[in-house]
Design an enzyme around this catalytic site. Structure first.
Site, PDB file in Angstrom:
ATOM      1  N   CYS A 185      34.426  42.722  41.404  1.00 47.74           N
ATOM      2  CA  CYS A 185      33.872  42.234  42.684  1.00 47.74           C
ATOM      3  C   CYS A 185      32.567  42.848  43.206  1.00 47.74           C
ATOM      4  O   CYS A 185      31.531  42.209  43.227  1.00 47.74           O
ATOM      5  CB  CYS A 185      34.924  42.385  43.773  1.00 47.74           C
ATOM      6  SG  CYS A 185      36.518  41.672  43.380  1.00 47.74           S
ATOM      7  N   HIS A 217      32.185  42.867  51.388  1.00 51.42           N
ATOM      8  CA  HIS A 217      32.421  43.869  50.338  1.00 51.42           C
ATOM      9  C   HIS A 217      31.167  44.642  49.936  1.00 51.42           C
ATOM     10  O   HIS A 217      31.087  45.171  48.820  1.00 51.42           O
ATOM     11  CB  HIS A 217      33.031  43.195  49.095  1.00 51.42           C
ATOM     12  CG  HIS A 217      33.939  44.108  48.329  1.00 51.42           C
ATOM     13  ND1 HIS A 217      34.468  43.779  47.113  1.00 51.42           N
ATOM     14  CD2 HIS A 217      34.390  45.355  48.610  1.00 51.42           C
ATOM     15  CE1 HIS A 217      35.220  44.770  46.677  1.00 51.42           C
ATOM     16  NE2 HIS A 217      35.194  45.743  47.562  1.00 51.42           N
TER      17      HIS A 217
HETATM   18 CA    CA Z   1      36.351  39.463  42.187  1.00 52.64          CA
END
Ligand code: CA
Length: 490
Positions: A75, A133
């Site tokens: 990610c 994120h």
């Molecule tokens: Ca991911």
């Protein structure tokens, strides 16, 4: 007679100025990112089990990248590369960042610009919806990184049902008196809209989609929207009736996972509807891709990466080779499959090129894909693509013909694959190809010259190194609270 001639002339002038405006109008940019989506889990990459009619329509009327890659097999770093259009190893972001609102260090470095920032500077309305994120503190908040608008969550994951949200999430875990420092902390926090509380009243994927539809409808300038779903990332949660649609799938986990993808596709349908209703469909570049491959480790075998080896976290194709499309009717692209090497880095380069965005600051490393997709330019947009995980713990380099890689496992040796004959990396040919190996290593080493070491701490290291820092803050707060006089009301 004269009067009607005049009207006619005015009408003609008005219409031709409209035509000129439409011609000069900057295209909108919509980047739709899925999270941990398996390569083989959408209709346009061959799934017969999971239904994605909206995505399939986009794929049918757009360009499908057969060799489309992200820059990292998980990610955070993958998103950092995509959003800046620069290899994230250039700025040492090679692990998932924490989500502490007090952490001034863990975030997308301020030396870097998002593609939205580059477009914002030249008049675009910009929005980020969904998973961020890229830093939990205000310094790194999307509103401070080029996005006029934000709705979603700053953490690396989130529960899909509003009833799971906890309104009291202590920053210090009362069970062990330790601060939260894991990458995904925040999964049960409320959503935010810009810097305020954002409502969350329905299935998360639907809430994000409706918000995106609204954003598109309401923007009167060219827009740039980064719609980053957390679907179908864990936790496996989907509405019951959608799960029931997938009774033909035996495995319970996969059934829910399929329903999550289905919900995402339905949400994308709402977004496309909004584009059509507002007359923006034809002049919007729509990118769709996943931030990494589907997970295939630790019993997480519910995703299907087609024939690609392994999945999320791996340097084999299953980690970084993702479903990837571009749809732009007004761009006169050659609709169909495109074989050249394409990277998530190309999104920023393409968006900035077509939107005439700001190119100051750090150099964009992707390629503007449009000339390749209209046929003006022949060949592959990249000679080679590169990967590096945490200072070189694992790495890979791929040209059109060859891939050379080392996995993130102790004691394993580098491997070499012929990607033309063996795209699924079944037969390591390193032993017989020493010359090729040297060439590939040279390419990677040259690329790596421009990188810096990983600058961030793993959550395990946080326990050891950052705990003191948090502890001090916590203790200070405790002392201040003890001294504070209690409110007296009359
Ligand atoms: Ca991911």
């Amino acid at each position: 007679m004269i009067f009607s001639k005049k009207i006619g002339l005015m009408l003609f002038l008005a219409m031709s100025s409209l035509a000129v405006n439409a011609q000069n109008e900057k295209p909108n940019v919509l980047v739709i990112l899925a999270d941990d989506l398996g390569y083989g889990d959408v209709g346009f990459t061959g799934s017969k089990e999971i239904f994605t009619p909206n995505l399939d329509k986009l794929a049918n009327n757009g360009v499908v990248f057969k060799n489309g890659y992200v820059t990292h097999p998980y990610c955070g770093p993958s998103r950092a590369g995509l959003i800046t259009g620069r290899y994230q190893a250039r700025f040492g972001l090679e692990i998932n960042l924490t989500n502490s609102p007090f952490d001034m260090y863990n975030g997308l470095p301020l030396s870097e610009q998002t593609f939205a920032k580059r477009l914002q500077k030249t008049g675009y309305t910009t929005g980020a919806i969904g998973k961020w994120h890229l830093g939990g503190s205000d310094t790194f908040h999307p509103n401070n990184r080029g996005f006029d608008y934000f709705y979603g969550f700053l953490s690396g994951g989130h529960s899909y049902f509003p009833e799971n949200v906890k309104t009291h999430m202590p920053l210090i875990n009362p069970k062990n008196n330790k601060p939260h420092y894991s990458a995904n902390e925040g999964s049960y926090w409320p959503l935010t809209r810009n810097n305020k509380a954002g409502e969350f009243n329905e299935y998360l994927t639907t809430a994000l989609s409706k918000d995106a539809a609204k954003f598109i409808q309401s923007s009167d300038k060219p827009f740039c929207l980064y719609l980053a779903y957390n679907a179908p990332h864990l936790p496996l949660e989907a509405p019951k009736e959608t799960i029931e649609k997938y009774n033909h799938i035996k495995d319970k986990k996969r059934r829910t996972y399929a329903a999550m993808i289905d919900e995402m596709d339905q949400g994308i349908g709402l977004v496309l509807e909004s584009l059509k209703k507002s007359g923006k469909y034809d002049n919007t570049l729509i990118f769709f891709l996943s931030d990494n491959g589907g997970p295939r480790k630790n019993g997480e075998t519910f995703a299907n990466n087609g024939n690609f080896r392994e999945g999320k976290g791996s340097m084999y194709e299953g980690g970084c080779h993702v479903p990837f499309i571009l749809h732009w009717p007004k761009g006169n692209l050659n609709v169909g499959e495109f074989d050249g090497l394409v990277s998530a880095l190309d999104i920023a380069a393409t968006a900035v090129a077509v939107g005439n965005g700001d190119t100051s600051g750090e150099t964009l490393e992707g390629t503007n894909l449009i000339p390749y997709l209209t046929g003006k330019q022949k060949g592959s947009p990249h000679n080679a693509l590169y990967w590096r995980m945490q200072d070189g713990m694992a790495w890979a380099v791929r040209t059109e013909k060859t891939k050379f890689l080392k996995l993130n496992k102790k004691g394993v040796k580098p491997e070499l694959f012929d990607m033309k004959k063996d795209p699924f990396e079944a037969k390591d040919i390193v032993a017989k190809n020493t010359k090729k190996r040297a060439q590939m290593a040279k390419l990677w080493n040259e690329w790596n010259q421009g990188n810096t070491s990983n600058r961030y701490l793993q959550s395990g290291e946080y326990q050891k190194k950052r705990l003191d820092l948090y502890k001090k803050m916590y203790e200070k707060e405790q002392q201040a609270a003890a001294k504070k006089k209690l409110l007296v009301i009359e």
